[in-house]
Scaffold this motif. Sequence first.
Motif, PDB file in Angstrom:
ATOM      1  N   ASN A 291      -6.836   8.138  -7.769  1.00 52.91           N
ATOM      2  CA  ASN A 291      -7.052   8.142  -6.319  1.00 52.91           C
ATOM      3  C   ASN A 291      -7.990   9.264  -5.882  1.00 52.91           C
ATOM      4  OD1 ASN A 291      -6.745   7.095  -3.728  1.00 52.91           O
ATOM      5  ND2 ASN A 291      -5.043   8.454  -3.248  1.00 52.91           N
ATOM      6  N   LEU A 292      -9.200   9.227  -6.393  1.00 50.46           N
ATOM      7  CA  LEU A 292     -10.270  10.125  -5.944  1.00 50.46           C
ATOM      8  C   LEU A 292     -11.268   9.316  -5.129  1.00 50.46           C
ATOM      9  CD1 LEU A 292      -8.944  11.951  -8.071  1.00 50.46           C
ATOM     10  CD2 LEU A 292     -11.237  12.657  -8.788  1.00 50.46           C
ATOM     11  N   THR A 293     -11.776   9.924  -4.044  1.00 46.72           N
ATOM     12  CA  THR A 293     -12.737   9.262  -3.171  1.00 46.72           C
ATOM     13  C   THR A 293     -13.953  10.152  -3.007  1.00 46.72           C
ATOM     14  OG1 THR A 293     -10.947   8.166  -1.972  1.00 46.72           O
ATOM     15  CG2 THR A 293     -13.091   8.243  -0.893  1.00 46.72           C
ATOM     16  N   PHE A 294     -15.143   9.556  -3.126  1.00 49.88           N
ATOM     17  CA  PHE A 294     -16.405  10.291  -3.083  1.00 49.88           C
ATOM     18  C   PHE A 294     -17.311   9.705  -2.008  1.00 49.88           C
ATOM     19  CE2 PHE A 294     -14.730  10.349  -7.375  1.00 49.88           C
ATOM     20  CZ  PHE A 294     -14.859  11.676  -7.765  1.00 49.88           C
ATOM     21  N   TYR A 295     -17.946  10.608  -1.246  1.00 44.74           N
ATOM     22  CA  TYR A 295     -18.938  10.208  -0.252  1.00 44.74           C
ATOM     23  C   TYR A 295     -20.197  11.062  -0.432  1.00 44.74           C
ATOM     24  CZ  TYR A 295     -14.941   8.179   2.302  1.00 44.74           C
ATOM     25  OH  TYR A 295     -13.828   7.468   2.678  1.00 44.74           O
ATOM     26  N   ASN A 296     -21.331  10.382  -0.556  1.00 45.94           N
ATOM     27  CA  ASN A 296     -22.645  11.018  -0.391  1.00 45.94           C
ATOM     28  C   ASN A 296     -22.927  12.130  -1.402  1.00 45.94           C
ATOM     29  OD1 ASN A 296     -22.913   9.375   1.942  1.00 45.94           O
ATOM     30  ND2 ASN A 296     -21.832  10.921   3.143  1.00 45.94           N
ATOM     31  N   ALA A 297     -22.407  12.023  -2.595  1.00 48.30           N
ATOM     32  CA  ALA A 297     -22.780  12.938  -3.668  1.00 48.30           C
ATOM     33  C   ALA A 297     -23.997  12.375  -4.393  1.00 48.30           C
ATOM     34  CB  ALA A 297     -21.631  13.121  -4.647  1.00 48.30           C
ATOM     35  N   VAL A 298     -24.739  13.255  -5.051  1.00 48.00           N
ATOM     36  CA  VAL A 298     -25.803  12.756  -5.929  1.00 48.00           C
ATOM     37  C   VAL A 298     -25.150  12.023  -7.102  1.00 48.00           C
ATOM     38  CG1 VAL A 298     -27.765  13.370  -7.360  1.00 48.00           C
ATOM     39  CG2 VAL A 298     -27.365  14.592  -5.215  1.00 48.00           C
ATOM     40  N   THR A 299     -24.244  12.718  -7.825  1.00 45.26           N
ATOM     41  CA  THR A 299     -23.430  12.081  -8.866  1.00 45.26           C
ATOM     42  C   THR A 299     -21.977  12.336  -8.535  1.00 45.26           C
ATOM     43  OG1 THR A 299     -25.122  12.332 -10.573  1.00 45.26           O
ATOM     44  CG2 THR A 299     -22.856  12.041 -11.323  1.00 45.26           C
ATOM     45  N   ALA A 300     -21.195  11.298  -8.466  1.00 43.39           N
ATOM     46  CA  ALA A 300     -19.776  11.481  -8.131  1.00 43.39           C
ATOM     47  C   ALA A 300     -19.050  12.172  -9.277  1.00 43.39           C
ATOM     48  CB  ALA A 300     -19.143  10.130  -7.804  1.00 43.39           C
ATOM     49  N   ILE A 301     -19.102  11.570 -10.467  1.00 40.72           N
ATOM     50  CA  ILE A 301     -18.381  12.098 -11.635  1.00 40.72           C
ATOM     51  C   ILE A 301     -19.393  12.386 -12.734  1.00 40.72           C
ATOM     52  CG2 ILE A 301     -16.610  11.638 -13.368  1.00 40.72           C
ATOM     53  CD1 ILE A 301     -15.439   9.550 -11.373  1.00 40.72           C
ATOM     54  N   ASN A 302     -19.504  13.648 -13.109  1.00 41.11           N
ATOM     55  CA  ASN A 302     -20.390  14.075 -14.182  1.00 41.11           C
ATOM     56  C   ASN A 302     -19.518  14.468 -15.374  1.00 41.11           C
ATOM     57  OD1 ASN A 302     -22.685  14.961 -15.572  1.00 41.11           O
ATOM     58  ND2 ASN A 302     -22.504  17.031 -14.751  1.00 41.11           N
ATOM     59  N   GLN A 303     -19.347  13.533 -16.298  1.00 42.22           N
ATOM     60  CA  GLN A 303     -18.472  13.760 -17.451  1.00 42.22           C
ATOM     61  C   GLN A 303     -19.294  14.367 -18.577  1.00 42.22           C
ATOM     62  OE1 GLN A 303     -15.124  12.753 -17.062  1.00 42.22           O
ATOM     63  NE2 GLN A 303     -14.735  14.062 -18.832  1.00 42.22           N
ATOM     64  N   ILE A 304     -18.951  15.595 -18.970  1.00 43.80           N
ATOM     65  CA  ILE A 304     -19.814  16.275 -19.944  1.00 43.80           C
ATOM     66  C   ILE A 304     -19.245  16.303 -21.347  1.00 43.80           C
ATOM     67  CG2 ILE A 304     -21.314  17.626 -18.473  1.00 43.80           C
ATOM     68  CD1 ILE A 304     -19.302  19.677 -18.171  1.00 43.80           C
ATOM     69  N   TRP A 305     -17.960  16.188 -21.526  1.00 45.15           N
ATOM     70  CA  TRP A 305     -17.361  15.879 -22.830  1.00 45.15           C
ATOM     71  C   TRP A 305     -15.913  15.482 -22.607  1.00 45.15           C
ATOM     72  CZ3 TRP A 305     -13.204  17.975 -25.561  1.00 45.15           C
ATOM     73  CH2 TRP A 305     -12.672  19.195 -25.076  1.00 45.15           C
ATOM     74  N   ASP A 306     -15.350  14.795 -23.558  1.00 40.65           N
ATOM     75  CA  ASP A 306     -13.924  14.492 -23.572  1.00 40.65           C
ATOM     76  C   ASP A 306     -13.587  13.831 -24.888  1.00 40.65           C
ATOM     77  OD1 ASP A 306     -14.008  11.580 -23.568  1.00 40.65           O
ATOM     78  OD2 ASP A 306     -14.406  11.604 -21.448  1.00 40.65           O
ATOM     79  N   TRP A 307     -12.296  13.643 -25.106  1.00 44.96           N
ATOM     80  CA  TRP A 307     -11.819  12.724 -26.122  1.00 44.96           C
ATOM     81  C   TRP A 307     -11.374  11.426 -25.449  1.00 44.96           C
ATOM     82  CZ3 TRP A 307      -8.363  16.659 -29.283  1.00 44.96           C
ATOM     83  CH2 TRP A 307      -9.204  17.542 -29.958  1.00 44.96           C
ATOM     84  N   GLY A 308     -10.586  11.563 -24.381  1.00 46.59           N
ATOM     85  CA  GLY A 308     -10.151  10.363 -23.668  1.00 46.59           C
ATOM     86  C   GLY A 308      -9.848  10.673 -22.222  1.00 46.59           C
ATOM     87  N   MET A 309     -10.471   9.953 -21.313  1.00 46.23           N
ATOM     88  CA  MET A 309     -10.242  10.127 -19.872  1.00 46.23           C
ATOM     89  C   MET A 309      -9.808   8.797 -19.272  1.00 46.23           C
ATOM     90  SD  MET A 309     -10.955  13.325 -19.017  1.00 46.23           S
ATOM     91  CE  MET A 309     -11.187  13.195 -17.254  1.00 46.23           C
ATOM     92  N   THR A 310      -8.830   8.872 -18.380  1.00 49.57           N
ATOM     93  CA  THR A 310      -8.364   7.696 -17.665  1.00 49.57           C
ATOM     94  C   THR A 310      -8.596   7.918 -16.173  1.00 49.57           C
ATOM     95  OG1 THR A 310      -6.702   7.151 -19.324  1.00 49.57           O
ATOM     96  CG2 THR A 310      -6.356   6.285 -17.104  1.00 49.57           C
ATOM     97  N   TYR A 311      -9.466   7.106 -15.588  1.00 46.15           N
ATOM     98  CA  TYR A 311      -9.759   7.150 -14.152  1.00 46.15           C
ATOM     99  C   TYR A 311      -9.308   5.836 -13.527  1.00 46.15           C
ATOM    100  CZ  TYR A 311     -13.101  11.085 -14.750  1.00 46.15           C
ATOM    101  OH  TYR A 311     -13.689  12.291 -15.019  1.00 46.15           O
ATOM    102  N   TYR A 312      -8.496   5.931 -12.462  1.00 48.75           N
ATOM    103  CA  TYR A 312      -8.216   4.700 -11.718  1.00 48.75           C
ATOM    104  C   TYR A 312      -7.905   5.017 -10.265  1.00 48.75           C
ATOM    105  CZ  TYR A 312      -3.011   5.116 -12.352  1.00 48.75           C
ATOM    106  OH  TYR A 312      -1.689   5.493 -12.363  1.00 48.75           O
ATOM    107  N   GLY A 313      -8.045   3.975  -9.454  1.00 50.29           N
ATOM    108  CA  GLY A 313      -7.954   4.184  -8.019  1.00 50.29           C
ATOM    109  C   GLY A 313      -9.112   5.018  -7.496  1.00 50.29           C
ATOM    110  N   ILE A 314     -10.277   4.893  -8.100  1.00 49.09           N
ATOM    111  CA  ILE A 314     -11.454   5.681  -7.735  1.00 49.09           C
ATOM    112  C   ILE A 314     -12.280   4.890  -6.717  1.00 49.09           C
ATOM    113  CG2 ILE A 314     -13.488   6.893  -8.596  1.00 49.09           C
ATOM    114  CD1 ILE A 314     -10.760   7.919  -9.677  1.00 49.09           C
TER     115      ILE A 314
END
Length: 833
Positions: A291-314
């Motif tokens: 449940n993250l909400t983004f308005y008017n960003a150049v890049t909303a999510i900048n993922q630079i490293w991970d092993w495993g990410m779970t995003y939902y309700g975005i």
Amino acid sequence: MRSAIAFLAGFALASGVVAQHGHVDIPEIDRYVHSMLDKYNKYTKYPGPSPTYWQHPSPRPTKPVPKPPVDKCSFWMENIKHQGVAAFNPSPSTYQVFRNVKDFGAQGDGVTDDTAAINNAISSGGRCGPQTCGPGTTTTSPAVVYFPSGTYMVNASIIDYYYTQIIGNPNCLPVIRAFATFTGGLGVIDGNQYGAHGLGWGSTNTFWRQIRNFVIDMTLVPASSAITGIHWPTAQATSLQNIVFNMSQEGGTQHQGFFIEEGSGGFMNDLTFYGGLNAITFGNQQFTVRNLTFYNAVTAINQIWDWGMTYYGITINNCSVGLNMAAGGPTAQSVGSMTFFDSSITNTPIGIITAHDATSQPLTAGSLIVENVALKNVPIAIQGPGATTALAGTTGQTTITGWGEGHSYTPNGPVNFEGPIVPNNRPANLLAGNRYYARSKPQYQNYPVSSFVSARTSGATGNGHTDDTAALQRAIYAARAQNKVLYVDHGDYLVTSTIYVPSGSKIVGESYSVILSSGSFFNNVNKPQPVVQIGKNGESGSIEWSDMIVSTQGQQRGAVLFEYNLRASSSSPSGIWDVHSRIGGFAGSNLGLAECPKTPTVNVTSANLNQNCIAAFMHFHVTKQSSGLYLENVWLWTADHDVEDPALTQITVYTGRGMLVESSGPVWLVGTAVEHNVLYEYQFVKASNVFGGQMQIETAYYQSNPPAPIPFPYVASLNDPQFTVATITADGYVIPASEGWGLRIVDSSNLLFYGVGLYSFFNNYSTACSNQGAGETCQNHIFGLEGRNSAISLYNLNTVGTHYQITIDGKEVAYYADNANGFISTVALFRNA
């Protein structure tokens, strides 16, 4: 400005801290973080406004901000009697748990510089700060730092301390606003401050903390300044909730909402971002983000490293790029895997950027699963390497029902795929509309203070020494009978028999109040007893419980920390948020370094094993008759190190089982983790209708010395696994075959897991078995299915240290090297049929 290497002198990952104080040296992660800090050093060493700022006027606060009506902003937490006690603090009678920043001189008037007052509220009382006790940690100086409504001006970072809950008024969100002349450092709130020797605490040892209910306002700071809202390199049992990030929306903005460069998280939810270059810049082993909400960003999510990410309700609106996971490019991808579902992207030219294709490296890096994502005016849904279009979007509206890239096993494989996939067939009782049910932690913001019953006022002491069983039980009954919320003031509540939580109960803790089991009642391994029993067999209804810990003291061979029995409906399930188990390694546990030192040079057997360190039978049992359970941000931890020891020295504490689920559902496991148990971490037996979002485990560091099942007897009625072979030989390696399962599924159906991380870093406290290129020989297998299973689906399974990733009825199905992803191995899609 110093180079990143100089900046990282003594940096935690440079000494290889990745597992929970395991000292795992992972050069790949070192490179990611060094490169990241070099690339983002304008943020990490933010010096204040750029020189050009002084050439033009900028808005400055000139008059106090009007106060909202008092009745509108009334919040029970501000008004309730504060009598929490830090039971094992050196001065428990004088130590202050709850701190109102206005009591320390903060004005919140929109004009006064409140930086010093806020930092004093956080630090007073000899607490554990990043530069005062880090990298050491402690549980003996907890704090709730409360902000009433107001606008708090700051000209430097608010420095977070260990074991701190920073909480604002949810009815009138307090604003923390940076002056235009804000001089940093890293973050308006710095959750883990850098010093001469790197991060204050190793990011993978930074537990038990929250920030919630704020507006972080950076709009007075020039757009050209590289300011950050929150710096948050953390681990398990941490959360960000209900925060608004206001950043510059001007062209060329350099603002960013939060910055996370490392750690082993974690959970966050209900965050809103306006503007910014990168609304979030994110690097961590794993996280569940909802449940993250983004308005008017150049890049909303900048993922630079991970092993495993779970995003939902975005929800992404009017950004240039929704999610950029292309860090490192196609020849050196640093993003391991992403699971992105139940979300929407609107008026954004590129939805997702990935560096993965059929020839990219590492082989399975950039694994991606997208499911049920609505697009509106998103011309390119997914962009691949070289600006190719992997999935076309639309200038109208459409929904990505299912799409992925990586390796699949259905159940055999691997098959290298990129393209549409059949989405999971979701059971209706797991859903709210066409998305998975979710509910944020209640804060009872509309309840008057008269709707709360205090555990201490009701006669419980929480002093860690007095038997509080009867008093705590009376308080639970009284609150339930009056239809009130039980407020468990901070403390350690010693109990010597089961605490029963009836249907209809609402319980909230203060800075992780502890229920601490002790005595002979919980010490019979042949007659296990629940420490906390939620409902009785056949009882219907639901409960709500948040912000507490359940633990054991000393030898407790028969303790089951949580037993859930209630039959709750799918529309009104029980909810447990930010409630954790912690077994050993903390003050008051009598299971620390002095009592339970590790003994890797001793051949440990049933005969010579330290019986006093058998600390629990099981963490959490979701029983056969139960239904309707929602868990969010729940960490079930058997300690691998002593939290109170300045060197965080490793210890050996034995717990038999992690989480056993036998329910027919619905059950939701949102951002859960289970670690360091003998037989298994997660086990599902005749279970059905279960949702999991980024389930993470670590196996026990001491195994295979002794091997499983030592020291616990086999219990057939619980469908315990059996370990009949000590070792196997494969690829020229002798590999332990009697180590606990990370995930075991028996005779189950409709288990839908959206991100799974199964990590085996150690064999008898040595990490040689998980070193990259060493054959992944800590254990031979870690995820197994047995019997008659149907509709078992895993998205983005990531493993460490295990030779075979998937085992079905004793047959090894997936081999680690076929799915190489740098330090980890990744299967993007597994289905058993």
